[in-house]
Structures are given as structure tokens and as C-alpha cells.
Scaffold this motif. Structure first.
Motif, PDB file in Angstrom:
ATOM      1  N   LYS A   1      -3.465   4.185  -4.495  1.00 20.79           N
ATOM      2  CA  LYS A   1      -4.208   2.828  -4.878  1.00 20.79           C
ATOM      3  C   LYS A   1      -4.640   2.745  -6.292  1.00 20.79           C
ATOM      4  O   LYS A   1      -4.582   1.650  -7.143  1.00 20.79           O
TER       5      LYS A   1
ATOM      6  N   ARG B   1      -1.556   2.371  -8.434  1.00 21.17           N
ATOM      7  CA  ARG B   1      -0.892   0.968  -8.448  1.00 21.17           C
ATOM      8  C   ARG B   1      -1.539   0.128  -9.107  1.00 21.17           C
ATOM      9  O   ARG B   1      -1.215  -0.748  -9.738  1.00 21.17           O
ATOM     10  N   GLU B   2      -3.036   0.382  -9.166  1.00 17.81           N
ATOM     11  CA  GLU B   2      -3.819  -0.408  -9.866  1.00 17.81           C
ATOM     12  C   GLU B   2      -3.451  -0.434 -11.465  1.00 17.81           C
ATOM     13  O   GLU B   2      -3.617  -1.424 -12.132  1.00 17.81           O
TER      14      GLU B   2
ATOM     15  N   GLU C   1       0.787  -1.220   0.133  1.00 14.27           N
ATOM     16  CA  GLU C   1      -0.181  -0.135   0.035  1.00 14.27           C
ATOM     17  C   GLU C   1       0.875   1.143  -0.073  1.00 14.27           C
ATOM     18  O   GLU C   1       0.423   2.353  -0.246  1.00 14.27           O
TER      19      GLU C   1
END
Length: 551
Positions: free
Chosen positions: A261, A264-265, A256
């Protein structure tokens, strides 16, 4: 109950490590592998392996660093995403305003996202099949504006976003964007990112712990490979790292604390129908990328949301550009075996070499002879490699691929190159229609004294082999296919004069049973069995029989 489960996991882990140990011990025994391996299983147990020479004097250790080639691209992509996170630009922004002095009228509609996913249409340096003249980097450095100038004026291969075409040039432009938007050199910017994530053994350009590259595999084949200056690969290659740092990198990008988020995805998912993302390839639940440069080969792979990972780094490759891809295939095969084992499957390892029960020197028809040397045999054959004896027997047409190769060989024999075009991709269609293939084939046929036989003898999804036989010799052709099964190129695979004798090593693996090791030659391997009736060669799922030569 808990202790029983724990004991089972310990036994399973030890079994897993012993199987992987055997796999790599045998590869080393046959002088195939020189490098470092890290395999981590779901339960967190780690298999580590290192073997061979880092240079002429020192041995490879677990913390030795290697040129990781195109694995560099995922680091460049991460660098771009950090600038996106900082608000410097957006992923779907056009690149010209970000490139400043490096911009080109050709790239007005190209976006950052398209560079990251190889969908920009910018033709690639070092890849002749994408419309660029072949040239090699140099040992001296090159300035970024000069490097970009080598492709700046080239037409796009397609409208941006319409197709996928792997492009080193696209990642060179991403490095230029990093420099322009960060105010730092690519090297300085990346080193800052490495340090922030604790990748202390990772660097752009070789560090003090780096191995040097070699061409060849067996000791009698080895020669120093050139060390090209890594400014030629800026953004697309040139990073050196260790298996430990790369394993740590996988943990970082799955945490994390990496980017946001959303970013990162984006970083970890596929963005194209080819399974390519931002410096990653997605296939069967595994995320990976390979890398290769002169004398270096590498592959990094992992399962997301899992501790499972496989990292393999080597400082060996073939020198011949036509065989360079076989070095990559070799590392990919080892990686696949590691994953198969992690999945609980049995893996095939090279046969154990046993003591040589010295046979008498033997001769067989078609000019084949066997003679003992030290702990192995030499198999000799006139006219072509002993590993290609199967080439004298044609495919039988058992499936679609075999029928395609038979049809291609028949069209070649009849000089029907317009007919061949239906099997080709766009560029090869042009070669067929323009008559260029006809001219080239006329020259190749001339080498054989006028080939009168065209024997299609091998095919898989990547390539096929066709043997041309004439009164003056044998010429093997290799036919390369793309992902859609279309011909990408047809090249000479080796010419053999009838009176020229070629020898290969054969290792004893049982009672009158021998293993012809093709890998160091870039050739298929085979199993040989000597019987009272002659010599049986088991290769490419076929058996070829040779009778003893009459006295």
C-alpha cells in the motif's frame, strides 16, 4: 425504474461510441491516424479502434504492439519499487553504492528518488537544451558502460533535489541499478515482471507482433523510419506493448496486489511541483505519460480509483526534428478529446469531405491560386506555405502573450538582444548576453536581403511565430516558451523565396467552402470560403480577405 436507468446507460454508451467512431473515422479519412485506440468509460463500456498499416503488407490489428517510448519509464520505476519491496535498497539511498562500476564522482549526492522524479540534475541524453550535444542512437547495439560513459563526466545541471529537469539519462541509471541489484539483465528482469502481471504482449525490444515505424502521414509522404537499437534507451524507452496490455497494466497498478500500500501510493502520486511522479505526470485529476521515438507516438492516461482510461498508440511521426513535437501534440489532442467526451462534453471533429463541385481555376492577389485535382483542390502560393497567409497580419496586442510577442519582435527589429534577455530562461539569457543571438540573427536577416519588417503573427503558451520580410524573401521564426513563459529557444521555421511556389491540399466541405488541412505538413489548418468578392481565409481566430486577380 432500474430498467429505465439501464436503457439510458445503453443509449448513452452507444452515443459515446458513435461520437468517438466519427472522431477517428474522420482522422483516418484525412490520412492523419494510423494506429490503435482504447477508451474505457466509468460504466466499463469499452471503445476500441484500429486502422492502417503495420508494415508494407500487413494491417494493424488490435493486438499489434508498438514502441511506447517514454511510457517505458513507469515500468522501470515499478521495477525499482519491486527491488525496494525486496529490501535491496531504499528510495532515498544514494545511487553510487548501487551502481558499482557505473558510479561517478559527479553523482555522490544523487538518490534513487531523485532519478525517479527527474530532480537529480543529471543532464539528459538526446536533449540539447539540457547542455548535451545532440546525437542520435544507432541501429547497432551499445553496451551499458559505453552508453553511461556518454554522460558520466558531465557536470550536474543543478544541486540534486533543487529543481526539476526531465532526464532520459536518469532512467538509464535506474536500469543500471536494476541490473546491479537484481543480478539480471534489464530485459530479463522486466520480462519477469511483465509475466507476473499477465502482460503477455509486452516486451523490451520488438516482438513478433510489432509494427514498424514510418515518417509522414499521407500516403504520398510516407517513408520508413529507422529502427534504432533499444539498448540506447535502456530504462528510458524501448518497451513494446499493446493497448490491451496497457489497459491491463492500469488495472494492475490500481489493485491491492501491486507492491505494498505504501509503495503503491508513492508510485501513483506526484512528487514535484511540475506534477511529475515515478514515471507519471499528474494534471487535472488525470495521471498520464506520453512516449515518442522515430516513427512512433503514444499516450497512456487514466483516472485513479476509476475504470476510466484512454490509450492511443501510433506508428507515424514527422521526420523533421523541428516538427517532431507536433506529432506528440496531435496524439495529446486526440487524448484530450477522448477525455472531454468521457466527461460528457461535445468534441470537435474534422469536417466531412463532400463531393467536389468543380470550380473554375481561380487566382487571387498575393499570388494565390486554386485549381481542382480529382476530389480536392490545390491551393498554391508564392513565397510561403498557403497555411501561413495569416502571417502577413500582425497580432493586435489583445492580451499579455500577444503584447510579449510584439515586444520581442520590436527588440529583434532594433537589434536590442540585451533587452530580449529579460524574456529568456538561463541558457537563452547567456545566448543573448554573449552576442551569439546577434550573430545568428545577422545571418538570418541576410537570407532575406536585409529584413525590414518583423511581424509577430501567432502566439500560445508553448510558442510564438514572427515573420521577417525582406526584398529577397520571407523567413519565419519560431519562439519556444517554457512552463514559466520564458524563451527557451528561437529557431528558423522556414525560409521562402518570393518566386518559389508551394502547394497544399484543400478539401470541399460545403457550398464554396473548403478546408485547408495543415496537419500532415505540421502547419495550422484553415477554412476557405469563395465569394463573389474574393477568397476569405479563416485561421487562428482571424479572417484574412483576398481579392480576385484582375484579368
Amino acid at each position: 425504474m432500474k430498467s429505465t436507468v439501464t436503457l439510458f446507460l445503453i443509449i448513452y454508451s452507444l452515443h459515446a461510441q458513435s461520437q468517438l467512431q466519427k472522431l477517428f473515422d474522420r482522422e483516418v479519412k484525412y490520412q492523419h491516424f494510423n494506429g490503435v485506440v482504447l477508451v474505457e468509460s466509468q460504466d466499463g463500456s469499452i471503445f476500441q479502434y484500429n486502422s492502417g498499416k503495420a508494415d508494407a503488407e500487413s494491417l494493424i490489428e488490435f493486438n499489434t504492439s508498438f514502441d511506447i517510448g517514454s511510457i517505458t519509464k513507469q515500468f522501470t520505476a515499478a521495477g525499482i519499487l519491486h527491488l525496494v519491496k525486496a529490501g535491496k535498497f531504499k528510495l532515498h539511498d544514494q545511487i553510487n553504492p548501487l551502481l558499482g562500476k557505473y558510479a561517478s564522482d559527479r553523482w555522490q549526492k544523487v538518490t534513487v528518488h531523485q532519478l525517479l522524479t527527474h530532480t537529480s540534475g543529471v543532464p539528459s541524453l538526446y536533449q540539447t537544451e539540457q547542455g548535451m550535444d545532440l546525437f542520435f542512437p544507432e541501429v547497432d547495439s551499445i553496451k551499458l558502460d559505453v552508453l553511461i560513459g556518454k554522460f558520466k563526466g558531465e557536470k550536474l545541471l543543478f544541486s540534486p533535489g533543487e529543481e526539476f529537469n526531465y532526464s532520459n539519462s536518469g532512467y538509464i541509471l535506474l536500469a543500471a541499478i536494476i541490473e546491479q541489484m537484481s543480478g539480471k539483465t534489464y530485459e530479463s528482469y522486466m520480462h519477469g515482471m511483465f509475466k507476473s502481471y499477465g502482460l503477455n504482449q509486452t516486451s523490451f525490444m520488438p516482438n513478433e507482433n510489432a509494427t514498424r515505424p514510418f515518417y509522414g502521414y499521407r500516403k504520398d509522404q510516407l517513408k520508413n523510419a529507422p529502427i534504432y537499437h533499444h539498448s540506447w534507451y535502456l530504462g528510458a524507452g524501448g518497451i513494446y506493448s499493446t493497448v490491451s496490455d496497457l489497459a491491463k497494466w492500469i488495472d494492475v497498478i490500481n489493485s491491492e496486489g501491486f507492491l505494498t500500500k505504501e509503495l503503491r501510493e508513492k508510485f501513483l502520486r506526484s512528487h514535484t511541483n511540475k506534477g511529475y511522479g515515478y514515471g507519471w505526470v499528474h494534471s487535472d485529476g488525470i495521471i498520464s505519460h506520453d512516449g515518442g521515438s522515430a516513427g512512433f507516438m503514444s499516450k497512456l492516461s487514466f483516472k485513479p480509483q476509476s475504470s476510466e482510461k484512454v490509450v492511443i498508440l501510433t506508428n507515424r511521426s514527422f521526420e523533421d526534428i523541428r516538427k517532431f513535437g507536433k506529432s506528440s501534440e496531435y496524439i495529446a489532442d486526440l487524448t484530450d478529446k477522448c477525455w472531454a467526451h468521457l466527461n460528457g462534453e461535445e468534441i470537435e471533429v474534422l469536417p466531412e469531405i463532400v463531393a467536389l463541385n468543380t470550380p473554375e481555376n481561380l487566382r487571387f492577389v498575393e499570388g494565390i491560386s486554386l485549381e481542382s485535382i480529382d476530389t480536392a483542390l490545390l491551393i498554391r502560393m508564392k513565397g510561403h506555405y498557403p497555411s501561413r497567409v495569416v502571417g502577413n497580419t500582425a497580432l493586435e496586442g489583445k492580451d499579455t502573450l500577444e503584447n510579449k510577442m510584439i515586444a520581442i519582435a520590436n527588440d529583434m527589429r532594433k537589434n536590442k538582444y540585451w533587452s530580449l534577455a529579460k524574456y529568456c530562461d538561463g541558457e537563452m539569457k547567456l545566448v543573448m548576453y554573449s552576442g551569439m543571438m546577434s550573430i545568428g540573427m545577422r545571418m538570418m536577416k541576410k537570407q532575406t536581403g536585409g529584413a525590414d519588417e518583423f511581424i509577430p503573427y501567432f502566439v500560445n503558451e508553448h510558442h510564438g511565430l514572427i515573420r521577417m520580410k525582406g526584398p529577397d524573401g520571407i523567413l519565419d521564426l519560431i519562439v519556444y516558451f517554457d512552463g514559466e513563459g520564458r524563451i527557451q529557444g528561437i529557431f528558423e521555421h522556414g525560409f521562402y523565396e518570393k518566386d518559389k511556389e508551394i502547394a497544399m491540399l484543400v478539401y470541399p466541405i460545403g457550398n464554396k467552402l473548403y478546408y485547408l488541412d495543415g496537419m500532415p505538413y505540421g502547419e495550422p489548418s484553415a477554412t476557405l470560403k469563395i465569394t463573389g468578392q474574393g477568397l476569405s481565409v479563416y485561421q487562428l481566430n482571424r479572417v484574412i480577405e483576398f481579392m480576385p486577380q484582375a484579368n
